[in-house]
Enzyme design. Structure first.
Site, PDB file in Angstrom:
ATOM      1  N   CYS A   1       0.831  -1.205   0.000  1.00 38.42           N
ATOM      2  CA  CYS A   1       0.000   0.000   0.000  1.00 38.42           C
ATOM      3  C   CYS A   1       0.864   1.254   0.000  1.00 38.42           C
ATOM      4  CB  CYS A   1      -0.950  -0.003   1.189  1.00 38.42           C
ATOM      5  SG  CYS A   1      -0.123   0.001   2.801  1.00 38.42           S
TER       6      CYS A   1
ATOM      7  N   HIS B   1      -1.662   1.473   7.511  1.00 41.01           N
ATOM      8  CA  HIS B   1      -2.077   1.347   6.119  1.00 41.01           C
ATOM      9  C   HIS B   1      -1.958   2.715   5.462  1.00 41.01           C
ATOM     10  CE1 HIS B   1      -4.253   0.079   2.579  1.00 41.01           C
ATOM     11  NE2 HIS B   1      -5.165   1.020   2.770  1.00 41.01           N
TER      12      HIS B   1
END
Length: 530
Positions: free
Chosen positions: A89, A334
């Protein structure tokens, strides 16, 4: 210590390159040392600025400014989402911010570089050109980033997004240079990448005893902001340019009066970049703790108060991308980003998911990296699209806007398809590895204390879903044929990140960035009395 390293540690504002040097500067410095300067120098502040400005054009122009496209080549609508191949990510969020950087995207779509590149393999500019072209010409689709984009950096686990961002920018800067020859730093500062992201700091020390002035000019590609005591980006910038008193044990050894004396040190922006990368220092090198406080950032930012020259009008920048880290520390989290398409609409780019977002939602994030572009640059690109002057991105009249990877590969050998290329990966890994890159960074900085952040698990009610991830249930269970990671993950059972679904937060893991401190290299100074 190598000169080519992106971060050399020490004082962050001087963390990219060594100091400007030239025969003119050497001569001026020698002349000042030979003569006794009056208390008030005949050289005005404007004269000193002009002297420094004249140094840069003397360097060999490796990427002349006229090479930058004058009109927009980007499609107006948002492009493709990026598939998360497991702990990637941070790669996807960084690539999306670069893809929607107007000057960089327009240059890539003009194919100026690939038409003259002779490296064929291991060229980051050619690899980025292929990626940006595919991403912008495949709206509504999900594409896989090329393995070559993170070769030598990705090690099968989540890394810091800002480190990868600057690793990529540095690789593109080096790709602008001819071959592998040693090039002086003033020439490096004329590359395409420095034209887009680069500017110059001025560090001025004024002796309070004889009023002698020492000016040092240093290039930058990004600006790191301490947010421990700041509630907004403007406050962090004000703290950055606030004069620092040097006295007592920290007294300044003046090169004019040749004695230790109290002095005042001021850091200002001497020249401004087309695109500003502002990094909010949220993580600690020692504990990995994160400052989870909200730091306000505006949609429009006036940088004039932080410039060396204060007698000009406003210098307005507009926000076009925000890189966000969701999580509690550098050990988990994230990454995703918000980008502004050419049409003016904001979108949340969360791996494969692309959703429309409001400006209110964009400005309410706990941002990690902010991307600003000069307002005049943004308006010029936007006007060319609104007037219907968008050129063909691939340079052929009948080329379809959604060019396939095979077509790009046939156009130029540098443009590799996203499939694995063992030779390219091997060479890229040999040229620059994460361990070697990080070895060049000093680790002696301290960072802010830890504060727990609450992570929201739902999208705002005003978000419109453009398209959902095709891999929302994870590749491990539903796509066994894609178990082999695109970015050369370990053969042992990897940890796969899943794209964030509506109402579901992606797995939080990995590590985040290290803060950048201040660089205290020796400086070549130009001494002037006032």
């Amino acid at each position: 210590m190598e000169e080519d390293s992106l971060y050399l540690g020490g004082e962050w504002q001087f963390n990219h390159f060594s100091k400007l040097t030239s025969s003119r500067l050497d001569a001026a410095f020698a002349e000042i040392q030979r003569t006794s300067l009056p208390e008030k120098s005949p050289l005005s502040c404007e004269t000193r600025v002009d002297l420094c400005d004249d140094l840069v054009p003397e360097a060999r122009q490796l990427a002349p400014r006229e090479k930058l496209p004058l009109s927009s080549r980007r499609p107006a609508a948002v492009g493709a989402g990026l598939q998360n191949m497991g702990n990637t990510c941070y790669v996807n969020a960084s690539l999306q911010c670069l893809t929607y950087t107007p000057p960089l995207a327009n240059y890539m779509l003009s194919r100026e570089h690939s038409q003259t590149c002779h490296r064929h393999k291991g060229c980051m500019l050619c690899t980025m050109q292929a990626h940006i072209t595919r991403a912008l010409h495949n709206p509504g689709h999900v594409i896989q980033p090329s393995q070559a984009l993170a070769a030598g950096f990705h090690r099968g686990k989540q890394e810091d997004a800002h480190e990868f961002l600057m690793f990529t920018v540095d690789a593109m800067k080096k790709a602008c240079l001819p071959g592998h020859k040693q090039v002086d730093h003033p020439s490096k500062d004329t590359t395409l990448i420095h034209q887009i992201f680069g500017g110059y700091w001025r560090s001025q020390i004024k002796c309070l005893h004889c009023h002698g002035i020492s000016d040092t000019f240093d290039p930058y590609l990004d600006i790191a902001l301490d947010i421990q005591a700041a509630q907004s980006v403007q406050q962090a910038l004000e703290q950055l340019v606030k004069p620092e008193e040097l006295n007592g044990e920290n007294a300044y050894h003046c090169g004019v009066c040749l004695q230790r004396a109290p002095a005042s040190k001021t850091l200002t922006l001497h020249t401004s970049a087309k695109v500003l990368i502002l990094v909010l220092k949220r993580f600690s090198d020692v504990t990995g703790n994160k400052i989870a406080k909200n730091v306000q950032y505006p949609e429009c930012l006036d940088m004039q108060p932080y410039m060396s020259q204060q007698n000009t009008g406003p210098l307005v920048y507009v926000l076009y991308a925000v890189l966000v880290h969701a999580g509690w520390s550098c050990h988990n989290g994230h990454y995703f980003s918000y980008v502004k398409a050419q049409e003016g609409q904001w979108y949340k780019m969360d791996d494969a998911e692309v959703t429309a977002a409001s400006i209110t939602s964009v400005l309410s994030q706990q941002a990690y990296v902010l991307f600003y572009i000069q307002k005049s640059e943004w308006e010029r690109h936007s006007e060319s699209v609104s007037r219907g002057r968008e050129p063909r991105a691939l340079g052929a009249e009948d080329t379809d806007r959604r060019a396939t990877q095979g077509e790009l590969k046939r156009d130029h050998p540098c443009l590799q398809a996203p499939e694995l290329d063992e030779h390219l990966v091997e060479r890229a890994t040999q040229e620059s590895t994460l361990d070697r890159w990080k070895f060049l960074q000093e680790q002696n900085k301290t960072k802010p204390e830890f504060n727990v952040r609450k992570v929201e698990g739902t999208l705002p009610p005003d978000v419109l879903v453009i398209h959902q991830s095709k891999y929302k249930c994870g590749m491990k269970n539903h796509h066994p044929e894609q178990q082999s990671s695109l970015l050369n993950l370990s053969s042992s059972t990897p940890t796969h990140q899943e794209s964030m679904n509506t109402g579901t937060l992606a797995s939080l893991r990995g590590r985040a960035r290290r803060s950048k401190g201040k660089n205290k290299h020796s400086k070549r100074a130009l001494l002037v009395c006032q």
